[in-house]
Design a protein around this motif. Structure first.
Motif, PDB file in Angstrom:
ATOM      1  N   LYS A   1       0.788  -1.233   0.000  1.00 64.85           N
ATOM      2  CA  LYS A   1       0.000   0.000   0.000  1.00 64.85           C
ATOM      3  C   LYS A   1       0.817   1.277   0.000  1.00 64.85           C
ATOM      4  O   LYS A   1       0.236   2.360   0.119  1.00 64.85           O
ATOM      5  CB  LYS A   1      -0.916   0.014   1.237  1.00 64.85           C
ATOM      6  CG  LYS A   1      -1.936  -1.103   1.244  1.00 64.85           C
ATOM      7  CD  LYS A   1      -2.871  -0.972   2.442  1.00 64.85           C
ATOM      8  CE  LYS A   1      -3.923  -2.068   2.448  1.00 64.85           C
ATOM      9  NZ  LYS A   1      -4.857  -1.942   3.592  1.00 64.85           N
ATOM     10  N   CYS A   2       2.130   1.188  -0.110  1.00 67.02           N
ATOM     11  CA  CYS A   2       2.961   2.394  -0.003  1.00 67.02           C
ATOM     12  C   CYS A   2       3.776   2.619  -1.263  1.00 67.02           C
ATOM     13  O   CYS A   2       4.005   1.699  -2.058  1.00 67.02           O
ATOM     14  CB  CYS A   2       3.897   2.303   1.211  1.00 67.02           C
ATOM     15  SG  CYS A   2       3.041   2.417   2.787  1.00 67.02           S
ATOM     16  N   GLU A   3       4.229   3.847  -1.395  1.00 66.16           N
ATOM     17  CA  GLU A   3       5.138   4.230  -2.470  1.00 66.16           C
ATOM     18  C   GLU A   3       6.097   5.288  -1.937  1.00 66.16           C
ATOM     19  O   GLU A   3       5.802   6.003  -0.981  1.00 66.16           O
ATOM     20  CB  GLU A   3       4.361   4.767  -3.679  1.00 66.16           C
ATOM     21  CG  GLU A   3       3.577   6.026  -3.394  1.00 66.16           C
ATOM     22  CD  GLU A   3       2.847   6.538  -4.611  1.00 66.16           C
ATOM     23  OE1 GLU A   3       3.050   5.954  -5.694  1.00 66.16           O
ATOM     24  OE2 GLU A   3       2.092   7.515  -4.485  1.00 66.16           O
TER      25      GLU A   3
ATOM     26  N   LYS B   1      -0.322   4.648  -1.450  1.00 60.17           N
ATOM     27  CA  LYS B   1      -0.538   4.747  -2.890  1.00 60.17           C
ATOM     28  C   LYS B   1      -1.860   5.416  -3.224  1.00 60.17           C
ATOM     29  O   LYS B   1      -1.958   6.156  -4.216  1.00 60.17           O
ATOM     30  CB  LYS B   1      -0.498   3.352  -3.514  1.00 60.17           C
ATOM     31  CG  LYS B   1       0.856   2.680  -3.464  1.00 60.17           C
ATOM     32  CD  LYS B   1       0.784   1.304  -4.123  1.00 60.17           C
ATOM     33  CE  LYS B   1       2.144   0.610  -4.067  1.00 60.17           C
ATOM     34  NZ  LYS B   1       2.098  -0.745  -4.686  1.00 60.17           N
ATOM     35  N   GLU B   2      -2.893   5.148  -2.424  1.00 57.55           N
ATOM     36  CA  GLU B   2      -4.230   5.667  -2.695  1.00 57.55           C
ATOM     37  C   GLU B   2      -4.682   6.566  -1.555  1.00 57.55           C
ATOM     38  O   GLU B   2      -4.329   6.346  -0.399  1.00 57.55           O
ATOM     39  CB  GLU B   2      -5.226   4.519  -2.885  1.00 57.55           C
ATOM     40  CG  GLU B   2      -4.875   3.597  -4.051  1.00 57.55           C
ATOM     41  CD  GLU B   2      -5.854   2.455  -4.180  1.00 57.55           C
ATOM     42  OE1 GLU B   2      -6.770   2.378  -3.313  1.00 57.55           O
ATOM     43  OE2 GLU B   2      -5.716   1.649  -5.111  1.00 57.55           O
TER      44      GLU B   2
ATOM     45  N   HIS C   1       1.667  16.240  -1.645  1.00 54.79           N
ATOM     46  CA  HIS C   1       1.341  14.942  -2.242  1.00 54.79           C
ATOM     47  C   HIS C   1      -0.085  14.509  -1.884  1.00 54.79           C
ATOM     48  O   HIS C   1      -0.838  14.035  -2.745  1.00 54.79           O
ATOM     49  CB  HIS C   1       2.344  13.903  -1.771  1.00 54.79           C
ATOM     50  CG  HIS C   1       2.168  12.560  -2.385  1.00 54.79           C
ATOM     51  ND1 HIS C   1       2.531  12.272  -3.687  1.00 54.79           N
ATOM     52  CD2 HIS C   1       1.637  11.411  -1.877  1.00 54.79           C
ATOM     53  CE1 HIS C   1       2.248  11.016  -3.962  1.00 54.79           C
ATOM     54  NE2 HIS C   1       1.702  10.465  -2.884  1.00 54.79           N
TER      55      HIS C   1
ATOM     56  N   MET D   1      -3.395  13.911  -4.426  1.00 58.06           N
ATOM     57  CA  MET D   1      -4.135  12.652  -4.418  1.00 58.06           C
ATOM     58  C   MET D   1      -5.611  12.876  -4.091  1.00 58.06           C
ATOM     59  O   MET D   1      -6.494  12.209  -4.646  1.00 58.06           O
ATOM     60  CB  MET D   1      -3.515  11.681  -3.411  1.00 58.06           C
ATOM     61  CG  MET D   1      -2.219  11.049  -3.841  1.00 58.06           C
ATOM     62  SD  MET D   1      -1.798   9.556  -2.875  1.00 58.06           S
ATOM     63  CE  MET D   1      -1.923  10.161  -1.204  1.00 58.06           C
TER      64      MET D   1
END
Length: 287
Positions: free
Chosen positions: A173-175, A185-186, A213, A217
């Motif tokens: 789930k991460c970036e 990520k979301e 960021h 998003m």
């Protein structure tokens, strides 16, 4: 010594001739024929620092103090130097003696480092850095990673908190938004709506990057069907909340006026209600 007291008969200061003083021998000169002249030797150990004047007979010639090595060492005893410095504490030669505590952040406690379970993150006296998720505190306030993952920091200058993002969450789930900062990520509604006014005094440098960021998003998420449905539901909830607040304000105003001296028109309404009830009772009595 060659002073006026030097005399062959003086046992303390014998003459420099090397002769044997008769009085010093204590009557040994009368018995001289019983001993071999070559075997009779003298020892001036008293002057050397310890032994009294002694004689040696022929059978003990091999064990003569001057004829053996021990006699040479005994003659040197008077000039042996002992320790003559006071034994006191000093730091002159103790520069290499250390008792380090190694307090502070470890190399693995930096932002974005990968750690294992049980990795030491910091040693401190009291709480200078605080534990976050997946970080435990030792008895000496040391911070230890309780799970394997990526180290992340958050908080302000006066209260910094370290936490560990588990590998399961990182991989799914991460970036990476920078070389050492992780982000989901979301977008999710719990992340809120970041704004520049949310900036705290002394916050970390990557906090501005995180706000930007999340804002980008959020804008993309609001364009999706899920985001539109969430926005409509939130708007409906907001309108309903406004109605509830208006009702509460009206009720409070009514109670305040009633406490101060009555509500205007309340007495007239009360008289009308009383008159109508009296008329109904009279009609019932006539019938």
């Amino acid at each position: 010594y060659k002073g006026p007291d030097s005399h062959p008969d003086n046992p303390w200061f014998p003459a420099a001739s090397g002769g044997i003083p008769t009085q010093a021998l204590g009557g040994a000169a009368a018995a001289a024929p019983l001993f071999a002249a070559s075997a009779l030797r003298t020892s001036s150990g008293l002057l050397a620092g310890g032994a009294a004047l002694s004689t040696t007979m022929g059978p003990s010639k091999k064990r003569s103090v001057f004829g053996s090595g021990s006699g040479v060492r005994a003659g040197r005893r008077g000039i042996v130097l002992k320790a003559h410095k006071k034994a006191a504490s000093s730091t002159k030669n103790q520069g290499h003696v250390r008792n380090p505590k190694h307090r502070g952040l470890t190399r693995d406690a930096r932002q974005g480092c990968a750690v294992k379970v049980g990795t030491l993150l910091a040693k401190q006296i009291g709480f200078k850095w605080y534990p976050g998720a997946n970080v435990i505190v030792g008895r000496d306030y040391s911070l230890i990673a309780n799970k394997g993952g990526i180290v992340q920091w958050r908080g302000t200058k006066n209260r910094k908190e370290v936490y560990v993002v588990p590998w399961e969450y990182v991989n799914t789930k991460c970036e990476w938004i920078s070389s050492n900062t992780l982000m989901p990520k979301e977008y999710a509604p719990w992340m809120g709506k970041p704004h520049v006014s949310h900036k705290a005094h002394g916050e970390q440098k990557q906090r501005r990057l995180i706000r930007e960021h999340i804002t980008s998003m959020r804008e993309e998420w609001l364009e999706t069907e899920e985001g539109k449905a969430w926005a409509a539901k939130k708007k409906e909830k907001k309108l309903k909340q406004r109605e509830i607040q208006a009702t509460i304000r009206t009720r409070r105003k009514y109670l305040r006026n009633l406490k101060e001296g009555g509500v205007p028109g309340a007495a007239a309404a009360k008289e009308e209600v009383g008159a109508s009830s009296a008329g109904e009772s009279e009609s019932e009595a006539e019938s």
